[in-house]
Design a protein around this motif. Sequence first.
Motif, PDB file in Angstrom:
ATOM      1  N   ALA A 178       0.825  -1.204   0.000  1.00 53.13           N
ATOM      2  CA  ALA A 178       0.000   0.000   0.000  1.00 53.13           C
ATOM      3  C   ALA A 178       0.862   1.259   0.000  1.00 53.13           C
ATOM      4  CB  ALA A 178      -0.943  -0.005   1.209  1.00 53.13           C
ATOM      5  N   ASN A 179       1.992   1.229   0.709  1.00 56.01           N
ATOM      6  CA  ASN A 179       2.886   2.380   0.708  1.00 56.01           C
ATOM      7  C   ASN A 179       3.521   2.599  -0.660  1.00 56.01           C
ATOM      8  OD1 ASN A 179       3.057   3.809   3.315  1.00 56.01           O
ATOM      9  ND2 ASN A 179       3.447   1.771   4.111  1.00 56.01           N
ATOM     10  N   ASP A 180       3.824   1.512  -1.382  1.00 57.76           N
ATOM     11  CA  ASP A 180       4.302   1.665  -2.754  1.00 57.76           C
ATOM     12  C   ASP A 180       3.289   2.459  -3.574  1.00 57.76           C
ATOM     13  OD1 ASP A 180       6.421   0.033  -2.019  1.00 57.76           O
ATOM     14  OD2 ASP A 180       5.679  -1.744  -3.069  1.00 57.76           O
ATOM     15  N   LEU A 181       2.032   2.056  -3.480  1.00 54.73           N
ATOM     16  CA  LEU A 181       0.981   2.712  -4.257  1.00 54.73           C
ATOM     17  C   LEU A 181       0.700   4.123  -3.756  1.00 54.73           C
ATOM     18  CD1 LEU A 181      -1.485  -0.288  -4.685  1.00 54.73           C
ATOM     19  CD2 LEU A 181       0.278   0.516  -6.268  1.00 54.73           C
ATOM     20  N   LEU A 182       0.872   4.342  -2.455  1.00 56.90           N
ATOM     21  CA  LEU A 182       0.734   5.688  -1.904  1.00 56.90           C
ATOM     22  C   LEU A 182       1.720   6.638  -2.559  1.00 56.90           C
ATOM     23  CD1 LEU A 182      -0.163   7.863   0.132  1.00 56.90           C
ATOM     24  CD2 LEU A 182       1.346   6.786   1.816  1.00 56.90           C
ATOM     25  N   GLY A 183       2.968   6.192  -2.703  1.00 57.75           N
ATOM     26  CA  GLY A 183       3.972   7.033  -3.347  1.00 57.75           C
ATOM     27  C   GLY A 183       3.606   7.368  -4.778  1.00 57.75           C
ATOM     28  N   VAL A 184       3.091   6.385  -5.513  1.00 57.77           N
ATOM     29  CA  VAL A 184       2.700   6.610  -6.905  1.00 57.77           C
ATOM     30  C   VAL A 184       1.569   7.631  -6.985  1.00 57.77           C
ATOM     31  CG1 VAL A 184       1.714   5.514  -8.959  1.00 57.77           C
ATOM     32  CG2 VAL A 184       3.457   4.314  -7.623  1.00 57.77           C
ATOM     33  N   ALA A 185       0.542   7.455  -6.149  1.00 59.20           N
ATOM     34  CA  ALA A 185      -0.605   8.357  -6.177  1.00 59.20           C
ATOM     35  C   ALA A 185      -0.226   9.768  -5.730  1.00 59.20           C
ATOM     36  CB  ALA A 185      -1.729   7.807  -5.305  1.00 59.20           C
ATOM     37  N   TYR A 186       0.597   9.861  -4.679  1.00 59.13           N
ATOM     38  CA  TYR A 186       1.000  11.181  -4.196  1.00 59.13           C
ATOM     39  C   TYR A 186       1.827  11.909  -5.256  1.00 59.13           C
ATOM     40  CZ  TYR A 186       2.583  14.955  -1.206  1.00 59.13           C
ATOM     41  OH  TYR A 186       2.814  16.197  -0.695  1.00 59.13           O
ATOM     42  N   ALA A 187       2.765  11.198  -5.863  1.00 55.78           N
ATOM     43  CA  ALA A 187       3.612  11.819  -6.878  1.00 55.78           C
ATOM     44  C   ALA A 187       2.788  12.299  -8.059  1.00 55.78           C
ATOM     45  CB  ALA A 187       4.682  10.833  -7.332  1.00 55.78           C
ATOM     46  N   ALA A 188       1.763  11.546  -8.440  1.00 53.34           N
ATOM     47  CA  ALA A 188       0.908  11.968  -9.553  1.00 53.34           C
ATOM     48  C   ALA A 188       0.172  13.261  -9.223  1.00 53.34           C
ATOM     49  CB  ALA A 188      -0.087  10.863  -9.885  1.00 53.34           C
ATOM     50  N   LEU A 250       8.680  11.047  -8.483  1.00 53.05           N
ATOM     51  CA  LEU A 250       8.757   9.814  -7.706  1.00 53.05           C
ATOM     52  C   LEU A 250      10.090   9.131  -7.938  1.00 53.05           C
ATOM     53  CD1 LEU A 250       7.339   7.681  -5.886  1.00 53.05           C
ATOM     54  CD2 LEU A 250       6.561   6.568  -8.000  1.00 53.05           C
ATOM     55  N   THR A 251      10.721   8.709  -6.847  1.00 59.63           N
ATOM     56  CA  THR A 251      11.964   7.949  -6.885  1.00 59.63           C
ATOM     57  C   THR A 251      11.790   6.726  -6.013  1.00 59.63           C
ATOM     58  OG1 THR A 251      13.296   9.951  -7.190  1.00 59.63           O
ATOM     59  CG2 THR A 251      14.440   7.993  -6.372  1.00 59.63           C
ATOM     60  N   ALA A 252      12.240   5.565  -6.491  1.00 57.37           N
ATOM     61  CA  ALA A 252      12.155   4.325  -5.724  1.00 57.37           C
ATOM     62  C   ALA A 252      13.554   3.745  -5.579  1.00 57.37           C
ATOM     63  CB  ALA A 252      11.228   3.324  -6.420  1.00 57.37           C
ATOM     64  N   ILE A 253      13.971   3.527  -4.328  1.00 56.84           N
ATOM     65  CA  ILE A 253      15.312   3.034  -4.026  1.00 56.84           C
ATOM     66  C   ILE A 253      15.207   1.808  -3.134  1.00 56.84           C
ATOM     67  CG2 ILE A 253      17.557   3.566  -3.005  1.00 56.84           C
ATOM     68  CD1 ILE A 253      17.033   5.317  -5.380  1.00 56.84           C
ATOM     69  N   ASP A 254      15.770   0.704  -3.602  1.00 56.17           N
ATOM     70  CA  ASP A 254      15.870  -0.510  -2.790  1.00 56.17           C
ATOM     71  C   ASP A 254      17.326  -0.655  -2.379  1.00 56.17           C
ATOM     72  OD1 ASP A 254      15.860  -2.983  -1.635  1.00 56.17           O
ATOM     73  OD2 ASP A 254      15.054  -4.065  -3.358  1.00 56.17           O
ATOM     74  N   ARG A 255      17.601  -0.299  -1.115  1.00 53.47           N
ATOM     75  CA  ARG A 255      18.964  -0.206  -0.605  1.00 53.47           C
ATOM     76  C   ARG A 255      19.769   0.770  -1.477  1.00 53.47           C
ATOM     77  NH1 ARG A 255      18.109  -6.445   0.412  1.00 53.47           N
ATOM     78  NH2 ARG A 255      16.583  -5.865  -1.159  1.00 53.47           N
ATOM     79  N   ALA A 256      20.713   0.326  -2.263  1.00 54.74           N
ATOM     80  CA  ALA A 256      21.496   1.259  -3.077  1.00 54.74           C
ATOM     81  C   ALA A 256      21.063   1.241  -4.538  1.00 54.74           C
ATOM     82  CB  ALA A 256      22.979   0.930  -2.971  1.00 54.74           C
ATOM     83  N   LEU A 263       7.459  -1.064 -12.373  1.00 58.81           N
ATOM     84  CA  LEU A 263       7.261  -2.309 -11.638  1.00 58.81           C
ATOM     85  C   LEU A 263       5.769  -2.566 -11.426  1.00 58.81           C
ATOM     86  CD1 LEU A 263       9.965  -1.931  -8.845  1.00 58.81           C
ATOM     87  CD2 LEU A 263      10.135  -3.338 -10.903  1.00 58.81           C
ATOM     88  N   ALA A 264       5.399  -3.833 -11.375  1.00 58.26           N
ATOM     89  CA  ALA A 264       3.997  -4.178 -11.153  1.00 58.26           C
ATOM     90  C   ALA A 264       3.485  -3.641  -9.818  1.00 58.26           C
ATOM     91  CB  ALA A 264       3.823  -5.692 -11.209  1.00 58.26           C
ATOM     92  N   THR A 265       4.369  -3.556  -8.825  1.00 57.04           N
ATOM     93  CA  THR A 265       3.975  -3.059  -7.501  1.00 57.04           C
ATOM     94  C   THR A 265       3.783  -1.541  -7.472  1.00 57.04           C
ATOM     95  OG1 THR A 265       6.328  -3.067  -6.938  1.00 57.04           O
ATOM     96  CG2 THR A 265       5.009  -4.949  -6.199  1.00 57.04           C
ATOM     97  N   LEU A 266       4.118  -0.868  -8.575  1.00 54.08           N
ATOM     98  CA  LEU A 266       3.953   0.591  -8.675  1.00 54.08           C
ATOM     99  C   LEU A 266       2.929   0.939  -9.758  1.00 54.08           C
ATOM    100  CD1 LEU A 266       7.724   1.634  -8.426  1.00 54.08           C
ATOM    101  CD2 LEU A 266       6.030   1.553  -6.575  1.00 54.08           C
ATOM    102  N   ASP A 267       1.953   0.087  -9.927  1.00 58.54           N
ATOM    103  CA  ASP A 267       0.960   0.250 -10.987  1.00 58.54           C
ATOM    104  C   ASP A 267       0.081   1.485 -10.749  1.00 58.54           C
ATOM    105  OD1 ASP A 267      -0.706  -0.555 -13.249  1.00 58.54           O
ATOM    106  OD2 ASP A 267      -2.193  -1.041 -11.727  1.00 58.54           O
ATOM    107  N   PRO A 268       0.041   2.439 -11.665  1.00 55.09           N
ATOM    108  CA  PRO A 268      -0.740   3.664 -11.450  1.00 55.09           C
ATOM    109  C   PRO A 268      -2.237   3.415 -11.289  1.00 55.09           C
ATOM    110  CG  PRO A 268       0.866   3.988 -13.204  1.00 55.09           C
ATOM    111  CD  PRO A 268       0.870   2.528 -12.890  1.00 55.09           C
TER     112      PRO A 268
END
Length: 286
Positions: A178-188, A250-256, A263-268
């Motif tokens: 849900a937080n992944d999708l929150l970032g997508v929606a907020y950035a939009a 929107l920026t997505a960082i997994d560790r470095a 990504l499917a988990t960031l589907d708008p």
Amino acid sequence: MSSATSGRDRRRVVVISGGTNGMGRTLALARARRGDTVVTIGSDRAKGAELMADARSEGLPGKVDFVRADLSAIEGNRDAIAHVTNAHHAVDALVLCANRQNPSRAVTVDGLERTFALYYLSRHLLGHGLTAALSRAPAPVIVNVAGVGMTKGRIHWEDMQLEHDYGMIAAQLQAGRANDLLGVAYAAAHGSTVPYVLYHPGFTRSGDLSPLSTPTRVLLRLAASLFARPVERAVAPMHAFIDTPPERPLTAIDRATSLPLNLATLDPSAAARLAATTEALLAGVT
């Protein structure tokens, strides 16, 4: 990154949810050492007092404030937002760390499943509630510390409060997705003004294990001693996000690793669905 906003010497107002434990606490003291004003939000008054006492004992150039709020409650988030906006005209960075594992299903004062309410809904409320104050800063950013890059877990659209099949891991994974999708929606909606960073620190020696059983705590501490990243190492990239926010919405960082946004988990479409579902839920509760 914008060179016009990359100076590290500017004093900032940094708001941290879950700022009295683990990564949030470490970041709060580190930003105060740099001269920032840091507002930490948490539910434990004693831990908040201890954090402020530690800051005073170090004689830090910045100031650390503590706002006591139950972020699992809708009203607690609104009270925290009001406190911050009454005290600060502009907020430079909002860092979202608050989370707590619940071995058995617990319900908040609003009748919501507690992991969903604290780990996801509070981040929705704080981000949107502080957007105006963030927009008044010269180079604002929101950093959501969750699990971007992971593919396990899903949104249980048919039972988002997990009334019928609760599990601690399922609840954590749902809130992470849900937080992944929150970032997508907020950035939009706001990312051109307030960039949003989804950050997965990986397995870190951080977090409150007190809700867990003694055997589980022992096993997790052993695993952390062998495999987890030190909290200071996990926090280090967050300074760059705050000092020099990304130019992209929107920026997505997994560790470095910087992740692609397709990504499917960031589907708008899923992000838009969750945003609408969340607004309907809030309207129904309040």
